[in-house]
Design a protein around this motif. Structure first.
Motif, PDB file in Angstrom:
ATOM      1  N   TYR A  14       0.852  -1.198   0.000  1.00 38.44           N
ATOM      2  CA  TYR A  14       0.000   0.000   0.000  1.00 38.44           C
ATOM      3  C   TYR A  14       0.880   1.236   0.000  1.00 38.44           C
ATOM      4  O   TYR A  14       1.960   1.229   0.589  1.00 38.44           O
ATOM      5  CB  TYR A  14      -0.891   0.041   1.238  1.00 38.44           C
ATOM      6  CG  TYR A  14      -2.097  -0.877   1.170  1.00 38.44           C
ATOM      7  CD1 TYR A  14      -3.069  -0.690   0.194  1.00 38.44           C
ATOM      8  CD2 TYR A  14      -2.264  -1.904   2.090  1.00 38.44           C
ATOM      9  CE1 TYR A  14      -4.183  -1.520   0.136  1.00 38.44           C
ATOM     10  CE2 TYR A  14      -3.361  -2.740   2.047  1.00 38.44           C
ATOM     11  CZ  TYR A  14      -4.327  -2.541   1.063  1.00 38.44           C
ATOM     12  OH  TYR A  14      -5.421  -3.344   1.006  1.00 38.44           O
ATOM     13  N   GLN A  41      -4.754 -12.613  13.082  1.00 38.89           N
ATOM     14  CA  GLN A  41      -4.943 -11.434  13.920  1.00 38.89           C
ATOM     15  C   GLN A  41      -5.392 -10.246  13.089  1.00 38.89           C
ATOM     16  O   GLN A  41      -5.185 -10.200  11.879  1.00 38.89           O
ATOM     17  CB  GLN A  41      -3.630 -11.086  14.622  1.00 38.89           C
ATOM     18  CG  GLN A  41      -3.343 -12.022  15.760  1.00 38.89           C
ATOM     19  CD  GLN A  41      -2.000 -11.747  16.395  1.00 38.89           C
ATOM     20  OE1 GLN A  41      -1.192 -11.019  15.815  1.00 38.89           O
ATOM     21  NE2 GLN A  41      -1.769 -12.338  17.541  1.00 38.89           N
ATOM     22  N   GLY A  43      -5.239  -6.956  11.307  1.00 43.31           N
ATOM     23  CA  GLY A  43      -4.124  -6.274  10.658  1.00 43.31           C
ATOM     24  C   GLY A  43      -3.159  -7.216   9.965  1.00 43.31           C
ATOM     25  O   GLY A  43      -2.158  -6.793   9.390  1.00 43.31           O
ATOM     26  N   SER A  44      -3.486  -8.530   9.955  1.00 42.79           N
ATOM     27  CA  SER A  44      -2.555  -9.487   9.356  1.00 42.79           C
ATOM     28  C   SER A  44      -2.671  -9.520   7.829  1.00 42.79           C
ATOM     29  O   SER A  44      -1.806 -10.080   7.157  1.00 42.79           O
ATOM     30  CB  SER A  44      -2.818 -10.879   9.938  1.00 42.79           C
ATOM     31  OG  SER A  44      -4.168 -11.230   9.750  1.00 42.79           O
ATOM     32  N   GLY A  45      -3.724  -8.938   7.279  1.00 40.18           N
ATOM     33  CA  GLY A  45      -3.857  -8.867   5.816  1.00 40.18           C
ATOM     34  C   GLY A  45      -4.977  -9.717   5.245  1.00 40.18           C
ATOM     35  O   GLY A  45      -5.044  -9.925   4.042  1.00 40.18           O
ATOM     36  N   THR A  48      -7.342  -7.668   2.927  1.00 35.70           N
ATOM     37  CA  THR A  48      -6.583  -7.352   1.717  1.00 35.70           C
ATOM     38  C   THR A  48      -6.569  -8.562   0.789  1.00 35.70           C
ATOM     39  O   THR A  48      -6.828  -8.448  -0.413  1.00 35.70           O
ATOM     40  CB  THR A  48      -5.155  -6.943   2.095  1.00 35.70           C
ATOM     41  OG1 THR A  48      -5.216  -5.870   3.026  1.00 35.70           O
ATOM     42  CG2 THR A  48      -4.358  -6.526   0.882  1.00 35.70           C
TER      43      THR A  48
ATOM     44  N   ARG B 381     -13.719  -0.834   2.969  1.00 36.04           N
ATOM     45  CA  ARG B 381     -12.723  -0.676   4.006  1.00 36.04           C
ATOM     46  C   ARG B 381     -13.193   0.301   5.086  1.00 36.04           C
ATOM     47  O   ARG B 381     -12.993   0.088   6.269  1.00 36.04           O
ATOM     48  CB  ARG B 381     -11.411  -0.192   3.390  1.00 36.04           C
ATOM     49  CG  ARG B 381     -10.235  -0.312   4.316  1.00 36.04           C
ATOM     50  CD  ARG B 381      -8.989   0.153   3.606  1.00 36.04           C
ATOM     51  NE  ARG B 381      -8.571  -0.749   2.536  1.00 36.04           N
ATOM     52  CZ  ARG B 381      -8.236  -0.338   1.309  1.00 36.04           C
ATOM     53  NH1 ARG B 381      -8.324   0.919   0.981  1.00 36.04           N
ATOM     54  NH2 ARG B 381      -7.836  -1.212   0.415  1.00 36.04           N
TER      55      ARG B 381
END
Ligand SMILES: Nc1ncnc2c1ncn2[C@@H]1O[C@H](COP(=O)(O)OP(=O)(O)O)[C@@H](O)[C@H]1O
Ligand SMILES: [Mg+2]
Lengths: 228, 383
Positions: A14, A41, A43-45, A48, B381
């Motif tokens: 990003y 967890q 924020g681990s992706g 995405t 998001r």
């Protein structure tokens, strides 16, 4: 069984000036009709990864192969229609259009596909709404339903075009555990009945245990890939 | 296409208050445009009608002032056959003294044909009596009649500068609305003038009206080659330059007002539509995730603009015409006629209506382009 969706050497970075490297050389494939969960967890992706799987986002490096086709070769219009016909999304927030009723929301993906809603589709919509247990509120405006009802509407909407893949990002994150349990049962039933491939991101260990395959992501890498 | 239209419709009906507000904004802009446009047009038309409605638009006279000339049959026939012209009449004029037992006044004796009398609408301008049927009857302007202190059926004497005289009977009194004319004109048949001034069968002028008053100068120019070199063709525009430049200035300021109304309509619509893209960005993101393509997404906003433009335009035309109807009902002369007669020019009204549609369409281009850039993940998001 054949792979319906495949990630090959996926990197995701990003930002341009401040770079966040979120996914590192991820290789992953999903078989048609399988019922998968992705855990990890915050924020681990995970999100995405799912957005790249669903062609909503583009990877920085690597290839997404959907149904044997490299999606990077498709024009934006072709991609939109491929998404419309093969992928159904269920998000943590239901994302219904408040301007439309429950049944109209369910029909929207079909109206994107065909200009006119056929008799068969209408029957299917009614069948789906009955399947998710919302026949009584089908003509309610989307924002005049409970959270669970809205999420179930979103599930029915994801199914209307009979997509081969359903991508779900914490679909029950906002619901109480009873409702969450019902929603999972519902998705399992659909998987059995229509042989739809499911890829579900979840926080809920108990639910992940009930899926056929658990993929755990940590810091943008696959930590664990457990098949039953 | 159909889907985009039905989503556009749904977005508009969902936020009713906002939709009605934009529509009213467009409607008021367009109604002002129609009201001002037609009012000024009516004002100018009636001013021109008052100025030249009852007078010749083009006259052919001798280069040497007041001199008589022979009118060739071929020329006169071609004039009467010219379909740009409406009334073509011969005149024979001369300066005279009008004498009674106690009074004398200088006057202009005008010898008219029936067509010439029609140009001046003389018959309807009679206050008293009738038209002069023979060459020994005359009608007088009301000012002249008062100054001479004559009544109907009395006899007056007309005398030329050379001293030739003739006795004529006053059979009518007219009011042409212009005091210079009322105070000096004596009108009769042209034979009277020809006799009195020994003109034979010569005349002193040809007068005519044209259908399109603003084309008088070009028509006059086109007649020029077919008349003798010792004659000149005079048109009303050349003689009323200050009136015309006044009207022109008025038209320009009207265009300016219309332009600014238009700009404010466009700005209003585009700013509101730009806000709707923000308001609906969530919905657009979801629709894109479900597979709606960029052009379908843009079309939603184009259709919103189109619907707002059409409805606002119709409302604006109704409002504008209603305002004008009210204005003509209430703004009246003492005699009950409209103060400013309005012509409901269908072309102008249709033009103003389409201005609403076109400006709303233009205004929707920006949000339509913005919606193209919207990506579904942004929405997903950010919840
Ligand atoms: N648009 C973005 N710009 C910069 N960083 C981002 C963006 N989206 C996500 N991230 C970062 O990428 C990482 C992974 O995010 P995400 O895929 O949402 O994780 P998860 O769904 O597992 O919680 C996080 O550190 C997040 O801050
Ligand atoms: Mg997430």
């Amino acid at each position: 069984m054949a792979n319906i969706l495949e990630l090959q050497h996926i990197d995701k970075i990003y930002g341009t000036s401040i770079k966040t490297h979120v996914l590192h050389d991820v290789n992953l494939s999903f078989e048609e009709g399988s019922f998968n969960s992705i855990i990890g967890q915050s924020g681990s992706g995970k999100s995405t990864l799912l957005n790249i799987l669903g062609t909503l986002d583009k990877p920085t490096n690597g290839k997404v192969v959907l149904n044997g086709k490299d999606v990077s070769t498709l024009k934006s219009k072709e991609l939109a229609s491929l998404r419309n016909e093969t992928i159904g999304f269920i998000f943590q927030f239901h994302y219904l259009l408040p301007e439309f009723t429950a049944i109209q929301n369910i029909l929207l993906p079909n109206r994107i596909k065909n200009a006119k809603v056929s008799k068969e589709t209408m029957d299917r919509a009614l069948e789906l709404i009955d399947f998710v247990g919302l026949s009584a509120v089908k003509d309610n405006p989307a924002n005049k339903m409970s959270g669970g009802q809205q999420q179930r509407t979103a599930i029915a909407r994801a199914l209307i075009n009979n997509p081969r893949i359903i991508l779900a990002d914490e679909p029950t994150g906002n619901l109480d555990s009873d409702t969450a349990e019902q929603i999972y049962k519902l998705m399992r039933d659909i998987n059995k009945k229509y042989n739809t491939t499911f890829i579900i991101i979840t926080h809920d260990q108990q639910i992940a245990q009930k899926t056929d395959r658990i993929v755990e992501i940590k810091d943008g890498k696959i930590l664990l890939d457990l098949r039953k | 296409m159909k889907l985009s239209f039905s989503i556009a419709k749904r977005f508009l009906t969902y936020s009713k208050g906002q939709t009605i507000l934009i529509m009213l904004g467009i409607a008021i802009g367009i109604s002002v445009q129609i009201f001002i446009g037609l009012l000024i047009q009516g004002l100018q038309d009636s001013l021109i009608q008052r100025t030249i409605g009852q007078s010749p638009h083009i006259t052919i006279v001798s280069e040497s002032k007041g001199a008589s000339f022979q009118i060739e049959d071929a020329l006169f026939t071609s004039l009467t056959k010219d379909d740009r012209l409406i009334h073509v009449g011969k005149t024979a004029d001369g300066a005279v003294f009008a004498l009674t037992a106690n009074e004398d006044e200088s006057a202009l004796l005008r010898g008219f044909s029936d067509e010439t009398a029609t140009i001046y609408d003389l018959e309807n301008s009679l206050l008293d009596g009738r038209m002069a049927d023979t060459a020994n009857e005359v009608i007088l302007g009301k000012g002249l009649a008062t100054n001479l202190n004559v009544d109907l059926n009395e006899t007056i004497t007309l005398q030329t500068i050379l001293g030739d005289t003739v006795d004529v009977k006053v059979v009518g009194i007219f009011d042409l609305g212009v005091s210079a004319v009322n105070d000096s004109w004596i009108v009769s048949q042209s034979e009277l003038t020809q006799e009195l001034f020994n003109l034979g069968d010569a005349f002193t002028g040809i007068e005519m009206q044209v259908k399109d008053v603003f084309a008088a100068d070009t028509i006059a120019a086109s007649l020029e080659p077919s008349v003798d070199s010792d004659l000149k063709v005079v048109n009303w525009k050349a003689q009323n330059e200050s009136l015309l430049s006044g009207l022109n200035g008025q038209s320009i300021s009207t265009y300016m007002i219309q332009l600014f109304v238009l700009i404010s309509v466009i700005l209003g619509i585009s700013s509101v539509l730009a806000i709707t893209v923000l308001q609906k960005s969530r919905q657009i993101g979801i629709l894109k995730a479900m597979g709606i393509n960029d052009s379908q997404a843009s079309l939603i906003f184009i259709f919103q603009g189109l619907i707002l433009g059409i409805l606002g335009g119709i409302l604006g035309v109704g409002l504008g015409v209603g305002l004008l109807a009210m204005f003509t009902t209430f703004a009246k002369n003492p005699d009950g006629t409209a103060l400013i007669p309005i012509t409901y020019d269908a072309t102008f009204i249709a033009f103003s209506g389409s201005v609403a549609v076109i400006s709303a369409l233009l205004a929707s281009v920006i949000p339509a382009r913005k919606s193209k850039k919207l990506s579904p993940i942004e929405v997903i998001r950010n919840g």
